[in-house]
Design a protein around this motif. Structure first.
Motif, PDB file in Angstrom:
ATOM      1  N   LEU A   1      -1.528   0.190  -6.366  1.00  0.00           N
ATOM      2  CA  LEU A   1      -0.405   1.060  -6.022  1.00  0.00           C
ATOM      3  C   LEU A   1       0.167   1.816  -7.210  1.00  0.00           C
ATOM      4  CD1 LEU A   1       1.490  -1.153  -3.398  1.00  0.00           C
ATOM      5  CD2 LEU A   1      -0.327   0.537  -3.039  1.00  0.00           C
TER       6      LEU A   1
ATOM      7  N   ASP B   1       5.422   5.072   6.995  1.00  0.00           N
ATOM      8  CA  ASP B   1       4.968   5.447   5.654  1.00  0.00           C
ATOM      9  C   ASP B   1       4.684   6.955   5.618  1.00  0.00           C
ATOM     10  OD1 ASP B   1       3.045   6.023   3.461  1.00  0.00           O
ATOM     11  OD2 ASP B   1       3.071   3.861   3.151  1.00  0.00           O
TER      12      ASP B   1
ATOM     13  N   ARG C   1       0.674  -1.122   1.029  1.00  0.00           N
ATOM     14  CA  ARG C   1       2.106  -0.876   0.889  1.00  0.00           C
ATOM     15  C   ARG C   1       2.859  -1.399   2.100  1.00  0.00           C
ATOM     16  NH1 ARG C   1       1.239   4.048  -1.269  1.00  0.00           N
ATOM     17  NH2 ARG C   1       1.244   4.989   0.784  1.00  0.00           N
TER      18      ARG C   1
END
Length: 455
Positions: free
Chosen positions: A336, A447, A288
């Motif tokens: 994801l 994140d 990500r």
């Protein structure tokens, strides 16, 4: 202070095994697993200790005594781990082209290098910064050396760096000679010998686990193994690390238990291990953070120990390399859009499927078409590669200064997506050292799914 400090080498010598090596042990042929490491860097790991609190005069006495005991116990350890005192040797033929590498363990070699250095830095200077400070690389010898350099360089070099309030013991070990298991088996036995003897004791010290030196070859393939090359330039390259960020992340026992439970619940299983769940979590978060497009391929690669996967198994004390790399692969979108449990299960399958049959199949394929790993080519920037193991006994090593404050690594084998796993300071915890581009590291630090798990 950190940028201007220079590590000063004070002295250097070579340490030979305590007793001469028997004639029957003077040549050790390398296996396919060993040879494949020829173009990689040395393994570089070390331990940071706090100095005992004493007066300035006693400080010098302490260091002199420590160095003397370290050298003497190292000499003992080298008697048991005698290949580390040798040098690599190559035998070549031109017609047909053949290249055979072995370890010359004869008593004519100078032995392992031992360096004493000083640095005007403190433990806090090393451990307080968010990223691992660059000076740590100077706590190790043989920076940027590749394993093939073991033809002319020592196969083992120990650097003891005295800090203002601490001591760092850095070990650089040729990866053709041993893998992470071998590295820490050696370190553990060296520590064991140090703790059980005095420098005045000339008698041998019994050790708990003798190394197993008879290298394993696939039936019908050596020893020796002959490579189809005329010159080492055909399979050797020099890798210069780009501008990466390198930092540690700490995972508590509680956070690891939660990750494991989450992964198993999401996939409705009980078979996903703590480490598989953690690896999958890091894989998803790093992917990500990199901002990859949905159709790009990504993988989670894990260095895996083959000792117990072979039938019959090799002993854990087997001294050499028995490592393969297994991989879970998919598109970024698949990784994801699915949950942690799904990714962790893919990692689990890759690990479980690597059995005796698969180990032999992969090794046979390598022997029939040898490939020497290249840092610049075999590790892609869309993936992560998890190496080392939190199962290694790192904090059990003591050299008269109590438990180490930290385990650190050097320049060696760092690339985008490198994830080195370490035993955490507290029992049951895990430390991961991540190497990423600066942009990816900044995104990872923001994140929420990642930072909510780490300390």
């Amino acid at each position: 202070m950190m940028t201007s400090s220079i590590v000063q080498r004070v002295s250097e010598c070579f340490i030979k095994p305590l007793h001469p090596i028997e004639d029957s042990k003077q040549i050790s042929y390398l296996t396919g697993w060993d040879i494949a490491m020829s173009s990689m860097h040395y393994i570089q790991k070390g331990l940071l200790f706090k100095k005992p609190t004493t007066s300035p005069n006693n400080q010098q006495d302490f260091i002199e005594s420590l160095l003397k005991k370290l050298k003497y116990s190292l000499s003992h350890a080298l008697f048991h781990f005698y290949p580390l005192s040798g040098r690599l040797v190559t035998h070549k033929t031109q017609h047909p082209p053949s290249y055979t590498i072995f370890v010359d363990c004869s008593n004519n070699n100078p032995g392992a290098r031992f360096i004493y250095a000083t640095a005007d830095v403190t433990i806090s200077d090393i451990l307080s910064p968010v990223d691992v400070p660059p000076i740590v690389e100077s706590f190790f010898d043989l920076n940027k050396a590749i394993n093939h350099d073991g033809h002319t360089m020592p196969l083992l070099s120990i650097q003891v760096t005295e800090l203002v309030d601490g001591v760092f013991i850095g070990c650089s070990l040729n990866h053709c000679i041993g893998d992470g298991t071998s590295f820490w088996n050696f370190f553990n036995i060296w520590s064991e010998i140090f703790q059980s003897q005095s420098c005045e004791n000339e008698n041998d010290v019994p050790i708990s686990r003798l190394p197993f030196h008879y290298r394993w070859f696939l039936q019908g393939y050596g020893p020796p193994i002959s490579l189809p090359f005329k010159h080492h330039e055909e399979f050797i390259s020099r890798y210069e690390s780009p501008n990466f960020r390198d930092r540690f992340f700490h995972f508590t026992p509680e956070s690891i238990v939660k990750l494991k439970a989450k992964a198993n619940k999401e996939f409705n299983t009980t078979k996903i291990s703590s480490f598989q769940a953690l690896s999958a979590h890091v894989w998803r978060c790093v992917t990500r953070a990199r901002g990859l497009t949905n159709d790009q391929k990504t993988s989670c690669k894990l260095a895996i120990n083959n000792r117990l996967r072979l039938e019959p198994p090799l002993p854990q004390e087997y001294f050499g390399n028995t490592v393969d790399v297994v991989s879970a692969e998919m598109t970024v979108d698949e990784l994801l859009q699915n949950n942690l449990g799904w990714a962790a299960w893919k990692v689990n399958v890759a690990v479980v499927n690597h059995d005796d049959k698969q180990v032999r199949k992969m090794l046979k394929e390598w022997l029939e078409s040898p490939v020497v790993y290249q840092l610049g080519r075999h590790f892609d920037p869309q993936s992560i590669t998890v190496s080392s193991s939190p199962r290694f006994n790192m904090y059990g090593n003591e050299f008269g200064m109590g438990k180490a404050m930290a385990v650190l690594s050097g320049y060696a084998n760092k690339f985008d997506g490198n994830v080195s796993s370490y035993q955490g300071y507290e029992h049951g915890s895990i430390d991961l050292a991540l190497t990423l581009t600066p942009n990816a590291m900044r995104a990872l630090e923001l994140d929420e799914q990642f930072v909510n798990i780490v300390v």
